[in-house]
Design a protein around this motif. Structure first.
Motif, PDB file in Angstrom:
ATOM      1  N   GLY A  39      -1.765  13.622   8.771  1.00 39.08           N
ATOM      2  CA  GLY A  39      -2.813  13.211   9.205  1.00 39.08           C
ATOM      3  C   GLY A  39      -3.873  13.454   7.458  1.00 39.08           C
ATOM      4  N   GLN A  40      -2.290  13.511   6.444  1.00 35.28           N
ATOM      5  CA  GLN A  40      -3.380  13.324   4.779  1.00 35.28           C
ATOM      6  C   GLN A  40      -2.911  11.582   4.446  1.00 35.28           C
ATOM      7  OE1 GLN A  40      -1.107  15.532   1.883  1.00 35.28           O
ATOM      8  NE2 GLN A  40      -0.537  16.900   4.234  1.00 35.28           N
ATOM      9  N   LEU A  41      -2.717  10.462   5.630  1.00 33.52           N
ATOM     10  CA  LEU A  41      -2.011   9.311   5.029  1.00 33.52           C
ATOM     11  C   LEU A  41      -2.956   8.726   6.239  1.00 33.52           C
ATOM     12  CD1 LEU A  41       1.644   9.888   5.795  1.00 33.52           C
ATOM     13  CD2 LEU A  41       0.512   9.320   3.073  1.00 33.52           C
ATOM     14  N   GLU A  42      -4.091   8.940   6.888  1.00 31.37           N
ATOM     15  CA  GLU A  42      -4.559   7.943   8.494  1.00 31.37           C
ATOM     16  C   GLU A  42      -5.502   7.261   7.389  1.00 31.37           C
ATOM     17  OE1 GLU A  42      -4.001   7.588  11.041  1.00 31.37           O
ATOM     18  OE2 GLU A  42      -2.551   9.478  12.198  1.00 31.37           O
ATOM     19  N   GLY A  43      -5.372   6.280   7.513  1.00 36.83           N
ATOM     20  CA  GLY A  43      -6.786   5.389   7.034  1.00 36.83           C
ATOM     21  C   GLY A  43      -5.756   4.964   6.040  1.00 36.83           C
ATOM     22  N   GLN A  44      -4.895   5.219   5.311  1.00 38.35           N
ATOM     23  CA  GLN A  44      -4.939   4.349   3.921  1.00 38.35           C
ATOM     24  C   GLN A  44      -3.716   3.020   4.657  1.00 38.35           C
ATOM     25  OE1 GLN A  44      -2.881   7.537   1.300  1.00 38.35           O
ATOM     26  NE2 GLN A  44      -3.298   8.681   2.070  1.00 38.35           N
ATOM     27  N   PHE A  45      -3.857   2.776   5.486  1.00 38.46           N
ATOM     28  CA  PHE A  45      -3.048   1.763   5.790  1.00 38.46           C
ATOM     29  C   PHE A  45      -3.899   0.065   5.302  1.00 38.46           C
ATOM     30  CE2 PHE A  45      -1.758   4.582   9.232  1.00 38.46           C
ATOM     31  CZ  PHE A  45      -0.845   4.256   9.164  1.00 38.46           C
ATOM     32  N   THR A  46      -3.470  -0.078   4.202  1.00 42.58           N
ATOM     33  CA  THR A  46      -3.903  -1.420   3.520  1.00 42.58           C
ATOM     34  C   THR A  46      -2.287  -1.806   2.671  1.00 42.58           C
ATOM     35  OG1 THR A  46      -4.398  -0.699   1.521  1.00 42.58           O
ATOM     36  CG2 THR A  46      -6.080  -0.674   2.520  1.00 42.58           C
ATOM     37  N   PRO A  47      -2.214  -2.523   3.184  1.00 45.33           N
ATOM     38  CA  PRO A  47      -0.876  -2.996   2.926  1.00 45.33           C
ATOM     39  C   PRO A  47      -0.897  -4.593   1.297  1.00 45.33           C
ATOM     40  CG  PRO A  47      -0.664  -3.140   5.476  1.00 45.33           C
ATOM     41  CD  PRO A  47      -1.875  -3.327   5.234  1.00 45.33           C
ATOM     42  N   VAL A  48       0.314  -4.199   0.994  1.00 39.83           N
ATOM     43  CA  VAL A  48       0.284  -4.989  -0.634  1.00 39.83           C
ATOM     44  C   VAL A  48       1.230  -5.482  -1.336  1.00 39.83           C
ATOM     45  CG1 VAL A  48      -0.573  -4.820  -2.986  1.00 39.83           C
ATOM     46  CG2 VAL A  48      -2.215  -3.683  -1.277  1.00 39.83           C
ATOM     47  N   PRO A  49       1.601  -6.363  -0.798  1.00 40.63           N
ATOM     48  CA  PRO A  49       3.041  -7.101  -1.495  1.00 40.63           C
ATOM     49  C   PRO A  49       3.361  -6.609  -2.756  1.00 40.63           C
ATOM     50  CG  PRO A  49       1.181  -8.823  -1.004  1.00 40.63           C
ATOM     51  CD  PRO A  49       0.527  -7.460  -0.691  1.00 40.63           C
ATOM     52  N   ALA A  50       5.158  -6.231  -2.718  1.00 44.23           N
ATOM     53  CA  ALA A  50       5.424  -6.149  -4.246  1.00 44.23           C
ATOM     54  C   ALA A  50       4.970  -6.465  -5.513  1.00 44.23           C
ATOM     55  CB  ALA A  50       6.783  -5.329  -3.738  1.00 44.23           C
ATOM     56  N   GLY A  51       5.292  -8.252  -4.836  1.00 43.28           N
ATOM     57  CA  GLY A  51       4.813  -9.282  -5.561  1.00 43.28           C
ATOM     58  C   GLY A  51       5.041 -10.948  -4.792  1.00 43.28           C
ATOM     59  N   GLY A  52       4.264 -12.061  -5.057  1.00 40.82           N
ATOM     60  CA  GLY A  52       4.467 -13.107  -4.395  1.00 40.82           C
ATOM     61  C   GLY A  52       3.507 -12.963  -3.642  1.00 40.82           C
ATOM     62  N   GLU A  53       3.655 -13.669  -2.650  1.00 41.80           N
ATOM     63  CA  GLU A  53       2.585 -14.281  -1.359  1.00 41.80           C
ATOM     64  C   GLU A  53       3.286 -12.901  -0.333  1.00 41.80           C
ATOM     65  OE1 GLU A  53       0.026 -16.045  -1.701  1.00 41.80           O
ATOM     66  OE2 GLU A  53       0.601 -15.518  -4.125  1.00 41.80           O
ATOM     67  N   GLY A  54       4.018 -12.332  -0.405  1.00 43.62           N
ATOM     68  CA  GLY A  54       4.749 -11.534   0.792  1.00 43.62           C
ATOM     69  C   GLY A  54       5.444 -12.393   1.401  1.00 43.62           C
ATOM     70  N   SER A  55       5.576 -13.552   1.370  1.00 46.37           N
ATOM     71  CA  SER A  55       6.723 -14.657   2.380  1.00 46.37           C
ATOM     72  C   SER A  55       8.084 -13.610   1.765  1.00 46.37           C
ATOM     73  CB  SER A  55       6.614 -15.600   2.093  1.00 46.37           C
ATOM     74  OG  SER A  55       7.116 -16.225   0.539  1.00 46.37           O
ATOM     75  N   GLU A  56       9.388 -14.225   3.354  1.00 46.77           N
ATOM     76  CA  GLU A  56      10.199 -14.203   3.237  1.00 46.77           C
ATOM     77  C   GLU A  56      11.196 -14.112   1.930  1.00 46.77           C
ATOM     78  OE1 GLU A  56      12.644 -10.908   5.143  1.00 46.77           O
ATOM     79  OE2 GLU A  56      10.835 -12.131   6.315  1.00 46.77           O
ATOM     80  N   PRO A  57      11.682 -13.137   1.231  1.00 46.02           N
ATOM     81  CA  PRO A  57      12.381 -13.689   0.207  1.00 46.02           C
ATOM     82  C   PRO A  57      13.353 -14.771   0.317  1.00 46.02           C
ATOM     83  CG  PRO A  57      12.817 -11.796   0.667  1.00 46.02           C
ATOM     84  CD  PRO A  57      11.494 -11.396   1.095  1.00 46.02           C
ATOM     85  N   ALA A  58      13.518 -15.224  -0.413  1.00 43.49           N
ATOM     86  CA  ALA A  58      14.932 -16.436   0.461  1.00 43.49           C
ATOM     87  C   ALA A  58      16.445 -15.915  -0.604  1.00 43.49           C
ATOM     88  CB  ALA A  58      15.375 -17.364  -0.280  1.00 43.49           C
ATOM     89  N   PRO A  59      16.881 -15.822   0.350  1.00 42.44           N
ATOM     90  CA  PRO A  59      18.340 -14.777  -0.452  1.00 42.44           C
ATOM     91  C   PRO A  59      18.830 -15.562  -1.919  1.00 42.44           C
ATOM     92  CG  PRO A  59      19.322 -16.861   1.483  1.00 42.44           C
ATOM     93  CD  PRO A  59      18.145 -16.447   1.704  1.00 42.44           C
ATOM     94  N   ALA A  60      19.526 -14.550  -2.289  1.00 40.81           N
ATOM     95  CA  ALA A  60      19.384 -14.883  -4.028  1.00 40.81           C
ATOM     96  C   ALA A  60      21.288 -14.954  -4.326  1.00 40.81           C
ATOM     97  CB  ALA A  60      20.394 -13.493  -4.771  1.00 40.81           C
TER      98      ALA A  60
END
Length: 206
Positions: free
Chosen positions: A133-154
């Motif tokens: 219940g302490q976590l409800e209402g906190q859903f605001t996904p923020v990418p760790a970096g970049g545009e949040g697109s699928e990373p390409a294989p390294a």
């Protein structure tokens, strides 16, 4: 306590990243849900972190979103759930899906997570019922970096092999990992796509 780091992503793998902060390289353990959101090496990265201190070692765990970090902190307070198991839980289920499992008392999905047996799953349902219940209402996904697109294989690493290695690191048996990856593999897929779809095939959304 180190609660947040910001720097350049030097190296990334499904279980760990190396972040350069002012010339100091921090090795940070991450769940797969954070790996999916990483930018490419050389780009800026922000992670919400938790420092784990043990008698024999210290490790820094990092998360793309604050809610994942907060859920991690709640999970490691559960009897029998240490940092490694908590990272495994957050690799298989993001915070929102985990909360749904707890609210629905979904033992079946929880026991499919690596390192979670029936007793631990039942303990999670009991001990986390009031805490989520302490976590409800906190859903605001923020990418760790970049545009949040699928990373390409390294590099030239094989995405399927990298995905299998990631699943084994999480605690799945090699045969389980290979079977899951083979069941979802398609030409051109990145390791991140393979890991995510493999985990979903083993832990279907409720």
């Amino acid at each position: 306590m180190i609660g947040r780091i910001r720097g350049l992503l030097v190296e990334k793998a499904p279980a760990q990243v190396l972040v350069d902060c002012g010339g100091v390289g921090y090795e940070v353990d991450i769940p797969c849900t954070t790996f999916y959101q990483l930018p490419e090496p050389g780009q800026e990265l922000i992670l919400h972190t938790h420092l784990v201190v043990r008698d024999d070692a210290q490790s820094l765990c990092g998360f793309a979103t604050k809610i994942d970090r907060d859920l991690f902190r709640l999970l490691i307070r559960v009897n029998g759930v240490g940092p490694k198991v908590a990272l495994g839980i957050l690799s298989g289920l993001d915070a929102e899906r985990f909360i749904r499992c707890i609210e629905a008392k979904d033992v079946k999905s929880l026991v499919k997570l690596p390192g979670i047996g029936k007793k631990t799953a039942e303990r999670l349902l009991i001990e986390m019922a009031d805490r989520v219940g302490q976590l409800e209402g906190q859903f605001t996904p923020v990418p760790a970096g970049g545009e949040g697109s699928e990373p390409a294989p390294a590099g030239v690493s094989d995405p399927a092999e990298e995905a299998e290695a990631a699943l084994i690191t999480l605690g799945y048996r090699p045969q389980e990992a290979a079977k899951a990856v083979n069941s979802v593999a398609a030409p051109g897929m990145s390791s991140a796509e393979l890991i995510r779809l493999s985990l979903r095939s083993m832990i279907p959304a409720g």
